[in-house]
Design an enzyme around this catalytic site. Structure first.
Site, short mmCIF file in Angstrom:
data_model
loop_
_atom_site.label_atom_id
_atom_site.label_comp_id
_atom_site.label_asym_id
_atom_site.label_seq_id
_atom_site.Cartn_x
_atom_site.Cartn_y
_atom_site.Cartn_z
N GLY A 224 0.82 -1.21 0.00
CA GLY A 224 0.00 0.00 0.00
C GLY A 224 0.85 1.26 0.00
CB ALA A 225 3.78 2.26 2.02
CD GLU A 247 -15.24 9.54 -3.52
OE1 GLU A 247 -16.40 9.12 -3.42
OE2 GLU A 247 -14.57 9.47 -4.56
#
Length: 391
Positions: A224-225, A247
């Protein structure tokens, strides 16, 4: 839910297939509806398999018995119909057909343009190589692949919904594992991100992260990073990008973003240790905006994390200055309440005013403010520890 590393987990008919290090992804073995009960079945089992690269799909519904007549005017739940509403056409319910698709996985290649490659070390299995690609919806074959890919959102994110991929303001970023099997190079889908490019007057855009998912078998490995940083660096290279937002970000996404932005900002001159101890400055805001497309709100969080790292919390004076600096920001909502209270005094009846004042008790505010501060600092310390391990 999980990823199949052994073909013995496949339906019996496919147990002798060998194609790739990771052959299929098993998504569902059972299904829960809003009431968490599927009515009208005994021994209900839902099998939903994806090939690891192209995400070709096998879908089966099995049960030992099913209600065949209406019972108290209630029909059995349409389990198969609910799944069919989500998965796109083109799936197979035949294990032999799915086996033939597995054998074609060696032909699958990632879509789009390579942005970034990296490796992850596993003490038991060694080094693994991963690639991050940016893809346009017009890329041959990608639209159909994306229709299969986005179904993962429905299995793993409770409030997820599909996007209108025909809108050309969408950007797509994908993570793949690259590995070798019997002399062939194969690829497995790891995760992805969608970003929508909003218009900002007069000639800028604001990329907003909409969806991000790393498949469960790959979570906790730093993908993810890697993905967020690669995407951030991509947009930083575009002059017309004003800043990068998200969002309705989840708590986990905010933690991930904090880590990535701190990693990016820590070497900027305006965030040097001697500057941090002087307080949050306009130079920090400007440099974070100009060089890394980070807005003022996010730059402030980066400053607080880096200042905590630079602060000797055993020094009473430094600790107090840091505490006041963070609480000054956290006090914003309470200050707003006080302004609202001043307005209420002019228009509310005494009994109504007493009611509202009770909700804004000063002692309660102080207690909540202290709790908020402690929670924030605890989260910041985890970011700092993670940064240290990746130094």
């Amino acid at each position: 839910m999980g990823i199949l590393n052994s073909l013995t987990h496949l339906p019996d008919e496919a147990a002798d297939v060998t194609c790739g290090k990771i052959n299929t992804i098993l998504i569902l073995s059972s299904l829960f509806f809003g009431s968490e009960i599927a009515f009208g079945y005994k021994g209900l089992q839902i099998q939903l398999f994806y090939t690891a690269g192209n995400l070709s799909t096998l879908f089966k519904v099995k049960y030992s018995s099913k209600v065949t007549e209406a019972f108290d005017c209630v029909e059995p739940d349409d389990v198969e119909g609910k799944i069919r509403e989500i998965i796109p056409a083109g799936f197979t319910s035949n294990t032999d057909d799915f086996t033939s698709l597995l054998e074609k996985e060696a032909n699958f290649k990632p879509f789009g343009t390579l942005l970034h490659s990296y490796t992850v070390h596993n003490e038991e299995a060694g080094e693994f190589t991963y690639q991050i690609h940016k893809v346009e919806i017009s890329c041959p074959g990608f639209r159909e692949y994306h229709e299969r890919l986005q179904t993962f959102l429905m299995w793993f994110i409770e409030t997820a919904s599909f996007i209108d991929a025909d809108d050309d303001r969408w950007d797509f970023f994908l993570v793949f594992e690259k590995y070798n099997k019997d002399g062939e190079t194969l690829y497995a889908t790891v995760g992805y991100m969608t970003v929508y490019n909003y218009y900002v007057y007069p000639d800028k855009t604001r990329p907003r992260v909409s969806q991000m998912l790393i498949l469960p078998p790959f979570q906790g490995e730093g993908h993810g990073a890697q993905l967020l940083e690669a995407v951030h660096r991509f947009y930083c290279s575009l002059p017309k990008v004003q800043d990068i937002t998200a969002e309705d970000p989840s708590e986990n996404y905010v933690k991930l973003r904090d880590f990535v932005l701190v990693k990016l900002c820590q070497n900027l001159p305006s965030f040097a240790e001697d500057k941090l101890l002087l307080g949050f400055s306009a130079d920090m805001v400007q440099e974070a905006q100009d060089k890394l497309k980070i807005n003022k709100k996010h730059a402030r969080r980066v400053y607080e994390i880096l200042r905590l790292r630079a602060t000797d919390m055993s020094d009473e004076k430094q600790a107090r200055e840091y505490r006041l600096e963070v609480k000054k920001r956290l006090f914003g909502p309470y200050r707003k309440n006080q302004r609202e209270l001043a307005k209420m005094k002019k228009c509310l009846r005494p009994e109504e005013l007493v009611s509202h004042m009770g909700q804004m008790d000063t002692q309660t505010q102080h207690e909540e403010l202290e709790k908020s501060y402690q929670d924030v600092v605890e989260g910041y310390r985890r970011i700092i520890e993670r940064i240290a391990t990746h130094a």
